[in-house]
Design an enzyme around this catalytic site. Structure first.
Site, PDB file in Angstrom:
ATOM      1  N   ASN A 133     -10.089  -0.097  -0.432  1.00 20.36           N
ATOM      2  CA  ASN A 133      -8.632  -0.014  -0.370  1.00 20.36           C
ATOM      3  C   ASN A 133      -8.041  -0.593  -1.662  1.00 20.36           C
ATOM      4  O   ASN A 133      -8.132  -1.795  -1.894  1.00 20.36           O
ATOM      5  CB  ASN A 133      -8.152  -0.782   0.866  1.00 20.36           C
ATOM      6  CG  ASN A 133      -6.649  -0.694   1.070  1.00 20.36           C
ATOM      7  OD1 ASN A 133      -5.908  -0.330   0.159  1.00 20.36           O
ATOM      8  ND2 ASN A 133      -6.199  -1.046   2.252  1.00 20.36           N
TER       9      ASN A 133
ATOM     10  N   CYS B  10       0.818  -1.226   0.000  1.00 24.44           N
ATOM     11  CA  CYS B  10       0.000   0.000   0.000  1.00 24.44           C
ATOM     12  C   CYS B  10       0.849   1.273   0.000  1.00 24.44           C
ATOM     13  O   CYS B  10       0.346   2.352  -0.301  1.00 24.44           O
ATOM     14  CB  CYS B  10      -0.941   0.014   1.199  1.00 24.44           C
ATOM     15  SG  CYS B  10      -2.124  -1.333   1.152  1.00 24.44           S
TER      16      CYS B  10
ATOM     17  N   HIS C  96      -3.521   7.587   1.705  1.00 22.05           N
ATOM     18  CA  HIS C  96      -3.882   6.236   1.279  1.00 22.05           C
ATOM     19  C   HIS C  96      -5.244   5.917   1.896  1.00 22.05           C
ATOM     20  O   HIS C  96      -5.465   6.155   3.081  1.00 22.05           O
ATOM     21  CB  HIS C  96      -2.826   5.251   1.776  1.00 22.05           C
ATOM     22  CG  HIS C  96      -3.239   3.814   1.674  1.00 22.05           C
ATOM     23  ND1 HIS C  96      -3.752   3.282   0.517  1.00 22.05           N
ATOM     24  CD2 HIS C  96      -3.211   2.799   2.586  1.00 22.05           C
ATOM     25  CE1 HIS C  96      -4.022   1.998   0.728  1.00 22.05           C
ATOM     26  NE2 HIS C  96      -3.720   1.687   1.972  1.00 22.05           N
TER      27      HIS C  96
HETATM   28  O1  UT7 Z   1      -3.879  -0.699   3.542  1.00 21.86           O
HETATM   29  C1  UT7 Z   1      -3.046  -1.481   4.364  1.00 21.86           C
HETATM   30  C2  UT7 Z   1      -3.248  -1.142   5.763  1.00 21.86           C
HETATM   31  N1  UT7 Z   1      -4.471  -1.757   6.250  1.00 21.86           N
HETATM   32  C3  UT7 Z   1      -5.144  -1.133   7.160  1.00 21.86           C
HETATM   33  O2  UT7 Z   1      -4.772  -0.061   7.501  1.00 21.86           O
HETATM   34  C4  UT7 Z   1      -6.313  -1.827   7.795  1.00 21.86           C
HETATM   35  C5  UT7 Z   1      -6.299  -1.582   9.275  1.00 21.86           C
HETATM   36  N2  UT7 Z   1      -7.364  -2.220  10.012  1.00 21.86           N
HETATM   37  C6  UT7 Z   1      -8.658  -1.874   9.867  1.00 21.86           C
HETATM   38  O3  UT7 Z   1      -9.001  -1.064   9.051  1.00 21.86           O
HETATM   39  C7  UT7 Z   1      -9.666  -2.478  10.826  1.00 21.86           C
HETATM   40  O4  UT7 Z   1      -8.971  -3.145  11.854  1.00 21.86           O
HETATM   41  C8  UT7 Z   1     -10.684  -3.434  10.159  1.00 21.86           C
HETATM   42  C9  UT7 Z   1     -11.627  -2.648   9.309  1.00 21.86           C
HETATM   43  C10 UT7 Z   1      -9.940  -4.467   9.330  1.00 21.86           C
HETATM   44  C11 UT7 Z   1     -11.496  -4.160  11.239  1.00 21.86           C
HETATM   45  O5  UT7 Z   1     -12.144  -3.218  12.080  1.00 21.86           O
HETATM   46  P1  UT7 Z   1     -12.065  -3.372  13.657  1.00 21.86           P
HETATM   47  O6  UT7 Z   1     -12.878  -2.312  14.226  1.00 21.86           O
HETATM   48  O7  UT7 Z   1     -10.606  -3.426  14.034  1.00 21.86           O
HETATM   49  O8  UT7 Z   1     -12.793  -4.756  13.881  1.00 21.86           O
HETATM   50  P2  UT7 Z   1     -12.239  -6.072  14.590  1.00 21.86           P
HETATM   51  O9  UT7 Z   1     -11.248  -6.756  13.709  1.00 21.86           O
HETATM   52  O10 UT7 Z   1     -11.830  -5.725  15.977  1.00 21.86           O
HETATM   53  O11 UT7 Z   1     -13.569  -6.943  14.617  1.00 21.86           O
HETATM   54  C12 UT7 Z   1     -14.710  -6.538  15.384  1.00 21.86           C
HETATM   55  C13 UT7 Z   1     -15.820  -7.566  15.198  1.00 21.86           C
HETATM   56  C14 UT7 Z   1     -15.351  -9.000  15.406  1.00 21.86           C
HETATM   57  O12 UT7 Z   1     -16.393  -9.692  16.076  1.00 21.86           O
HETATM   58  P3  UT7 Z   1     -16.298  -9.964  17.673  1.00 21.86           P
HETATM   59  O13 UT7 Z   1     -15.044 -10.751  17.853  1.00 21.86           O
HETATM   60  O14 UT7 Z   1     -16.224  -8.607  18.294  1.00 21.86           O
HETATM   61  O15 UT7 Z   1     -17.555 -10.698  17.929  1.00 21.86           O
HETATM   62  C15 UT7 Z   1     -15.225  -9.542  14.012  1.00 21.86           C
HETATM   63  O16 UT7 Z   1     -15.441 -10.940  13.936  1.00 21.86           O
HETATM   64  O17 UT7 Z   1     -16.339  -7.506  13.865  1.00 21.86           O
HETATM   65  C16 UT7 Z   1     -16.332  -8.819  13.290  1.00 21.86           C
HETATM   66  N3  UT7 Z   1     -16.092  -8.696  11.857  1.00 21.86           N
HETATM   67  C17 UT7 Z   1     -17.075  -8.516  10.962  1.00 21.86           C
HETATM   68  N4  UT7 Z   1     -18.415  -8.454  11.093  1.00 21.86           N
HETATM   69  C18 UT7 Z   1     -19.145  -8.251   9.967  1.00 21.86           C
HETATM   70  C19 UT7 Z   1     -14.914  -8.680  11.198  1.00 21.86           C
HETATM   71  N5  UT7 Z   1     -15.106  -8.496   9.890  1.00 21.86           N
HETATM   72  C20 UT7 Z   1     -16.435  -8.408   9.702  1.00 21.86           C
HETATM   73  C21 UT7 Z   1     -17.248  -8.203   8.583  1.00 21.86           C
HETATM   74  N6  UT7 Z   1     -18.583  -8.121   8.761  1.00 21.86           N
HETATM   75  N7  UT7 Z   1     -16.730  -8.059   7.345  1.00 21.86           N
END
Ligand code: UT7
Length: 324
Positions: free
Chosen positions: A281, A114, A251
């Site tokens: 992204n 990225c 980005h």
């Molecule tokens: O470009 C390269 C760099 N990449 C980035 O900068 C990405 C950085 N990370 C992020 O943008 C975020 O961490 C994400 C968007 C990937 C995830 O968001 P988050 O707020 O960190 O969510 P999380 O991973 O902590 O997940 C929260 C909950 C989980 O459920 P529980 O364990 O709380 O019950 C996940 O299982 O959301 C659940 N979850 C989803 N639910 C519905 C994860 N993905 C999904 C989904 N739909 N697609």
């Protein structure tokens, strides 16, 4: 003092749009979750016979047009990509041929995930300022959906396909922040974190391309810190403050990362260019896509001071300060 001036921008998004709603019909997710957690509404998906080089060539043609240049004027083609057409030759060589950039030009790919466009700016600026070339076509192009595991909802909802390009030309400046062109860039990496965002395959390891794997929460935490540090570093090196920035062109990974970073640096929301809702992204393509949109919408005008940043797998990250 020699400067690398952006004289043209262009972009291309594949025709096929995959909305959150459609995605939710075959992945256990919802439009509400994706929008509130990431800011993404839809992504574009390349057609089966459409390659990264096709996306790149479309964006590059538009960039050349806006710079009022012909392919024959180009000395170097740089393609920042993680999704090359082939393991080799470089996608840049395919693009060279597709555009009709004459034999003898330099052409190579750059792999910094990225952060590829920021790394590309660093390299292109160095090539121009050292006098090796006068005109560089710098392209960020990705068919990232080809690396997605559609069973993994933590990654497949985030990424999309697209390409953006800029033309950089040698110009003369006074060596001050008032100059047009790239004023300062930083490109950084820390391979100790490579497992947090990677593909589980590659030519030398599995002989396959693999799928994207990410520990999102951890990446998020590092992203805010690393990006803010790189932005402060480029501003400090050039002797400008956040108040001097006309437009922040980041980005497009997650709207929450961008909000947190802008807040940390004291950049008001109206100075943040956001395109993530439209295409998700797109890795190395996302900054030049956002930059081209900013130019087209009149939000980035000649003379404006722009701050760019990126963070991605590696980890790699960086920032660039430039005057249009
Ligand atoms: O470009 C390269 C760099 N990449 C980035 O900068 C990405 C950085 N990370 C992020 O943008 C975020 O961490 C994400 C968007 C990937 C995830 O968001 P988050 O707020 O960190 O969510 P999380 O991973 O902590 O997940 C929260 C909950 C989980 O459920 P529980 O364990 O709380 O019950 C996940 O299982 O959301 C659940 N979850 C989803 N639910 C519905 C994860 N993905 C999904 C989904 N739909 N697609």
């Amino acid at each position: 003092m020699r400067r690398s001036v952006i004289t043209g921008t262009g972009s291309y998004l594949p025709e096929r749009i995959l909305t959150n709603e459609e995605l939710a019909t075959f992945v256990d997710t919802s439009d509400e979750w994706i929008r509130t957690r990431t800011g993404i509404r839809q992504r574009h998906v390349a057609a089966e016979n459409e390659l990264t080089s096709d996306l790149a060539a479309h964006a590059a043609e538009k960039a050349l047009e806006s710079a009022e240049l012909a392919p024959g004027d180009v000395d170097a083609v740089l393609v920042a990509t993680t999704t090359p057409d082939y393991t080799f030759p470089a996608t840049a060589c395919v693009v060279q041929e597709k555009l009709g950039v004459p034999a003898g030009a330099m052409a190579f790919d750059l792999q910094a995930v990225c952060s590829g466009f920021i790394y590309g700016l660093t390299v292109a600026d160095s090539l121009i300022r050292s006098g090796q070339v006068r005109r560089v076509l710098l392209i960020g192009a990705e068919t990232l959906t080809r690396l997605l595991d559609w069973q993994d909802r933590t990654t497949c909802v985030l990424f999309g396909d697209g390409a953006g390009a800029v033309v950089l030309e040698a110009g003369e400046g006074e060596g001050t922040v008032a100059d047009r062109g790239v004023l300062h860039t930083v490109s950084r990496a820390d391979g100790r974190y490579r497992e947090l965002l990677h593909t589980d395959g590659g030519p030398s390891s599995t002989g396959t391309v693999g799928h994207i794997r990410m520990q999102g929460r951890e990446v998020f935490r590092h992203a805010v810190t690393n990006i803010a540090d790189a932005m402060r570093e480029v501003m400090q090196a050039a002797g400008v403050s956040a108040r001097d920035i006309d437009l922040f062109v980041p980005h497009q990974a997650n709207v929450r990362i961008l909000d947190a970073t802008a807040r940390k640096l004291g950049i008001p929301p109206e100075k943040v260019m956001l395109t993530i809702a439209e295409h998700g992204n797109t890795s190395a393509a996302s900054i030049p896509l956002a930059l081209d949109a900013a130019v087209k919408q009149g939000r980035a005008k000649p003379g404006d001071l722009l701050l760019l940043e990126a963070m991605g797998g590696g980890f790699t990250w960086g920032a660039a300060l430039l005057r249009l």
